[in-house]
Design a protein around this motif. Structure first.
Motif, mmCIF file in Angstrom:
data_model
loop_
_atom_site.group_PDB
_atom_site.id
_atom_site.type_symbol
_atom_site.label_atom_id
_atom_site.label_comp_id
_atom_site.label_asym_id
_atom_site.label_seq_id
_atom_site.Cartn_x
_atom_site.Cartn_y
_atom_site.Cartn_z
ATOM 1 N N ASN A 12 0.972 -1.272 -0.044
ATOM 2 C CA ASN A 12 0.016 0.067 0.043
ATOM 3 C C ASN A 12 1.089 1.291 -0.163
ATOM 4 O OD1 ASN A 12 -2.718 1.317 0.350
ATOM 5 N ND2 ASN A 12 -1.753 1.968 2.089
ATOM 6 N N ASN A 13 1.998 1.312 0.713
ATOM 7 C CA ASN A 13 2.850 2.392 0.883
ATOM 8 C C ASN A 13 3.658 2.684 -0.525
ATOM 9 O OD1 ASN A 13 2.297 2.930 3.458
ATOM 10 N ND2 ASN A 13 4.059 1.791 4.398
ATOM 11 N N GLU A 16 0.702 4.074 -2.939
ATOM 12 C CA GLU A 16 0.420 5.487 -2.583
ATOM 13 C C GLU A 16 1.674 6.370 -3.094
ATOM 14 O OE1 GLU A 16 -2.164 6.997 -1.415
ATOM 15 O OE2 GLU A 16 -3.052 5.148 -0.854
ATOM 16 N N LEU A 19 1.480 6.763 -6.821
ATOM 17 C CA LEU A 19 0.351 7.767 -7.278
ATOM 18 C C LEU A 19 0.688 9.111 -6.878
ATOM 19 C CD1 LEU A 19 -2.774 5.857 -5.931
ATOM 20 C CD2 LEU A 19 -1.876 5.986 -8.162
ATOM 21 N N ARG A 20 1.226 9.436 -5.664
ATOM 22 C CA ARG A 20 1.591 10.673 -5.400
ATOM 23 C C ARG A 20 2.695 11.269 -6.359
ATOM 24 N NH1 ARG A 20 3.352 9.109 -0.985
ATOM 25 N NH2 ARG A 20 5.619 9.359 -0.986
ATOM 26 N N LYS A 62 -5.328 3.558 -7.487
ATOM 27 C CA LYS A 62 -4.635 2.373 -7.099
ATOM 28 C C LYS A 62 -5.218 1.184 -7.680
ATOM 29 C CE LYS A 62 -3.938 2.511 -2.507
ATOM 30 N NZ LYS A 62 -3.965 2.329 -1.183
#
Length: 228
Positions: A12-13, A16, A19-20, A62
């Motif tokens: 998940n990290n 993220e 995406l960032r 995601k």
């Protein structure tokens, strides 16, 4: 996407972070429309999270991200990964520090790529960040290349500098983490802009190897905060 044996929190990290960086590249004007790619190695694994083919970077979510192995095979995800997957996974495989890899079409840097010109080291910022010129990958043909000699040429350029120009195409840059990769991509565009204006207005003087080493020594010993 947990069926590949990767810790859900770690995965998940990474997602993220991808995406960032993707959204920030769009906000900075370094990618437009569906162009550009972001990928990141999943720590402790031989897997890479990469953006899908044909998706606008400000809209990618995601559930659109794809996980591939270091051969570029899809191991999780419903969409086709970026057409630049072979280049990205090869960089991740060959460069240990390549935690995150970004490919942009940033306008000013792409001018140098179109002209097949290295970005000369004419600012202290460039000497500090990259330690010299930003090179053109000489052995490069077309986007999406799978030719081993061309992929190796890309890696060799990136071993000299953490950013390189893909002939008549764009920029590839990497960092140990998301922030460093993003910063490198942003700084390349800033440096290219300054270089273009300097070359238009005069004959800028390039930093010598001795001057670059002096700035690098300053970076190593006097800049930033000490780790405690």
């Amino acid at each position: 996407m947990s069926g590949i044996g990767v810790d859900e929190k770690v995965l998940n990290n990474v997602m993220e972070g991808v995406l960032r960086v993707s959204r920030k590249l769009f906000e900075e004007g370094l990618v437009k429309s569906t162009f550009g790619v972001v990928s990141a190695r999943i720590p402790g694994s031989n897997y890479v999270v990469i953006t899908p083919s044909g998706f606008r970077k400000e809209r990618v979510a995601k559930e659109n991200l794809v996980i591939v192995n270091l051969e570029g095979d899809v191991v999780s995800g419903k969409l086709r990964p970026s057409s630049e997957t072979p280049m990205h996974v090869y960089v991740h495989k060959k460069i240990e520090d390549a935690g995150c890899v970004v490919h942009t079409h940033s306008p000013m840097a792409t001018v140098f790529a179109i002209l097949e010109m290295d970005i000369p080291c004419i600012t202290s910022e460039q000497a500090f960040t990259f330690g010299g010129k930003i090179p053109v990958v000489r052995n490069y043909s077309f986007p999406g290349t799978t030719k081993l000699d061309e992929l190796e040429s890309i890696v060799e350029a990136l071993k000299v500098c953490r950013a390189a120009l893909l002939r008549r195409h764009g920029v590839i840059a990497y960092g140990r983490d998301f922030e460093e990769a993003l910063d490198n991509a942003i700084i390349v565009e800033d440096l290219a802009t300054s270089a273009i204006f300097a070359l238009l207005l005069g004959k800028p003087k390039e930093f010598t190897e001795e001057e670059i080493e002096c700035i690098q020594e300053f970076k190593r010993t006097r800049y930033g905060q000490k780790r405690v």
